[in-house]
Design an enzyme around this catalytic site. Sequence first.
Site, mmCIF file in Angstrom:
data_model
loop_
_atom_site.group_PDB
_atom_site.id
_atom_site.type_symbol
_atom_site.label_atom_id
_atom_site.label_comp_id
_atom_site.label_asym_id
_atom_site.label_seq_id
_atom_site.Cartn_x
_atom_site.Cartn_y
_atom_site.Cartn_z
ATOM 1 N N ASN A 212 25.703 29.943 -46.913
ATOM 2 C CA ASN A 212 26.447 30.508 -47.935
ATOM 3 C C ASN A 212 27.005 31.765 -47.300
ATOM 4 O O ASN A 212 25.892 32.667 -46.967
ATOM 5 C CB ASN A 212 25.579 30.534 -49.042
ATOM 6 C CG ASN A 212 25.242 29.313 -49.944
ATOM 7 O OD1 ASN A 212 25.827 28.355 -49.584
ATOM 8 N ND2 ASN A 212 24.009 29.100 -50.191
ATOM 9 N N GLY B 274 27.256 31.935 -53.026
ATOM 10 C CA GLY B 274 25.946 31.843 -53.361
ATOM 11 C C GLY B 274 24.901 32.454 -52.334
ATOM 12 O O GLY B 274 23.793 32.638 -52.478
ATOM 13 N N GLN B 275 25.338 33.440 -51.278
ATOM 14 C CA GLN B 275 24.448 34.031 -50.559
ATOM 15 C C GLN B 275 23.662 35.225 -51.394
ATOM 16 O O GLN B 275 24.286 36.075 -52.100
ATOM 17 C CB GLN B 275 25.244 34.810 -49.417
ATOM 18 C CG GLN B 275 24.192 35.439 -48.432
ATOM 19 C CD GLN B 275 25.023 36.033 -47.201
ATOM 20 O OE1 GLN B 275 26.190 36.113 -47.199
ATOM 21 N NE2 GLN B 275 24.008 36.339 -46.384
ATOM 22 N N HIS C 3 21.290 32.733 -42.308
ATOM 23 C CA HIS C 3 20.551 31.476 -42.388
ATOM 24 C C HIS C 3 21.355 30.269 -42.548
ATOM 25 O O HIS C 3 22.285 30.307 -43.483
ATOM 26 C CB HIS C 3 19.297 31.807 -43.419
ATOM 27 C CG HIS C 3 19.961 32.116 -44.754
ATOM 28 N ND1 HIS C 3 20.434 33.544 -44.986
ATOM 29 C CD2 HIS C 3 19.994 31.325 -45.825
ATOM 30 C CE1 HIS C 3 20.676 33.414 -46.448
ATOM 31 N NE2 HIS C 3 20.414 32.514 -47.025
ATOM 32 N N ASP D 141 11.751 26.999 -47.279
ATOM 33 C CA ASP D 141 12.333 27.686 -48.457
ATOM 34 C C ASP D 141 11.292 27.748 -49.616
ATOM 35 O O ASP D 141 10.695 26.932 -50.091
ATOM 36 C CB ASP D 141 13.658 27.053 -48.749
ATOM 37 C CG ASP D 141 14.540 27.856 -49.897
ATOM 38 O OD1 ASP D 141 15.770 28.370 -49.636
ATOM 39 O OD2 ASP D 141 14.219 28.379 -50.900
ATOM 40 N N HIS E 212 20.641 26.594 -44.479
ATOM 41 C CA HIS E 212 19.984 25.800 -45.281
ATOM 42 C C HIS E 212 19.811 24.311 -44.500
ATOM 43 O O HIS E 212 20.923 23.846 -44.235
ATOM 44 C CB HIS E 212 20.222 25.415 -46.664
ATOM 45 C CG HIS E 212 20.417 26.912 -47.486
ATOM 46 N ND1 HIS E 212 19.452 27.198 -48.151
ATOM 47 C CD2 HIS E 212 21.194 27.918 -47.412
ATOM 48 C CE1 HIS E 212 19.549 28.438 -48.634
ATOM 49 N NE2 HIS E 212 20.816 28.960 -48.196
HETATM 50 P P1 5GP Z 1 20.929 32.066 -49.952
HETATM 51 O O1 5GP Z 1 20.997 32.042 -51.404
HETATM 52 O O2 5GP Z 1 21.103 33.654 -49.365
HETATM 53 O O3 5GP Z 1 21.887 31.179 -49.198
HETATM 54 O O4 5GP Z 1 19.529 31.561 -49.710
HETATM 55 C C1 5GP Z 1 18.446 32.435 -49.525
HETATM 56 C C2 5GP Z 1 17.468 31.560 -49.673
HETATM 57 O O5 5GP Z 1 16.207 32.119 -49.288
HETATM 58 C C3 5GP Z 1 17.282 30.897 -50.910
HETATM 59 O O6 5GP Z 1 17.142 29.464 -50.966
HETATM 60 C C4 5GP Z 1 15.902 31.272 -51.448
HETATM 61 O O7 5GP Z 1 14.800 30.517 -52.235
HETATM 62 C C5 5GP Z 1 15.029 31.753 -50.257
HETATM 63 N N1 5GP Z 1 14.038 32.755 -50.222
HETATM 64 C C6 5GP Z 1 14.269 33.884 -50.739
HETATM 65 N N2 5GP Z 1 13.223 34.853 -50.666
HETATM 66 C C7 5GP Z 1 12.333 34.131 -49.913
HETATM 67 C C8 5GP Z 1 10.891 34.388 -49.420
HETATM 68 O O8 5GP Z 1 10.394 35.485 -49.558
HETATM 69 N N3 5GP Z 1 10.349 33.293 -48.539
HETATM 70 C C9 5GP Z 1 11.044 32.273 -48.157
HETATM 71 N N4 5GP Z 1 10.408 31.221 -47.626
HETATM 72 N N5 5GP Z 1 12.371 32.039 -48.876
HETATM 73 C C10 5GP Z 1 12.993 32.912 -49.693
#
Ligand code: 5GP
Length: 112
Positions: A85, A91-92, A98, A30, A100
């Site tokens: 999420n 929080g998505q 994906h 991440d 975490h």
């Molecule tokens: P969400 O908020 O959708 O559950 O998680 C998305 C995750 O993707 C976040 O933890 C964020 O830090 C990560 N993320 C967003 N953009 C990028 C990216 O360009 N590269 C990587 N490696 N992680 C990303």
Amino acid sequence: MGSCLFCKIAAKEISSQLVFEDERTLVFKDVNPKAPTHVLVVPKKHIARLSDSMDEDKDLLGHLQRVAAQVAASLGLDSFRLVTNNGRGAGQTVDHLHYHLMGGRTMEWPPG
Ligand code: 5GP
Ligand code: ZN
């Protein structure tokens, strides 16, 4: 899914710090880690969120959990958290399924 960030990462159009890859799965660090170990377990197939998965995805969803367990072991994690999420309210922020995988510190419960 031309504009999807994680589809672009899966297609190697955007670079990431890869931890594991197989024909169906990508695991990468991440970019904004919330734990000493924080990687994302991502199917190469575009599914926007868990609630958009279909019965035909059952094997893939099981595979993602096995990959998560194997990657956790390869990273030396005994205790870890695996979370998805589903939707903005949860929080998505990236609309590509994906999980975490986080570890390396004590986790609080319940999460906020
Ligand atoms: P969400 O908020 O959708 O559950 O998680 C998305 C995750 O993707 C976040 O933890 C964020 O830090 C990560 N993320 C967003 N953009 C990028 C990216 O360009 N590269 C990587 N490696 N992680 C990303
Ligand atoms: Zn996608």
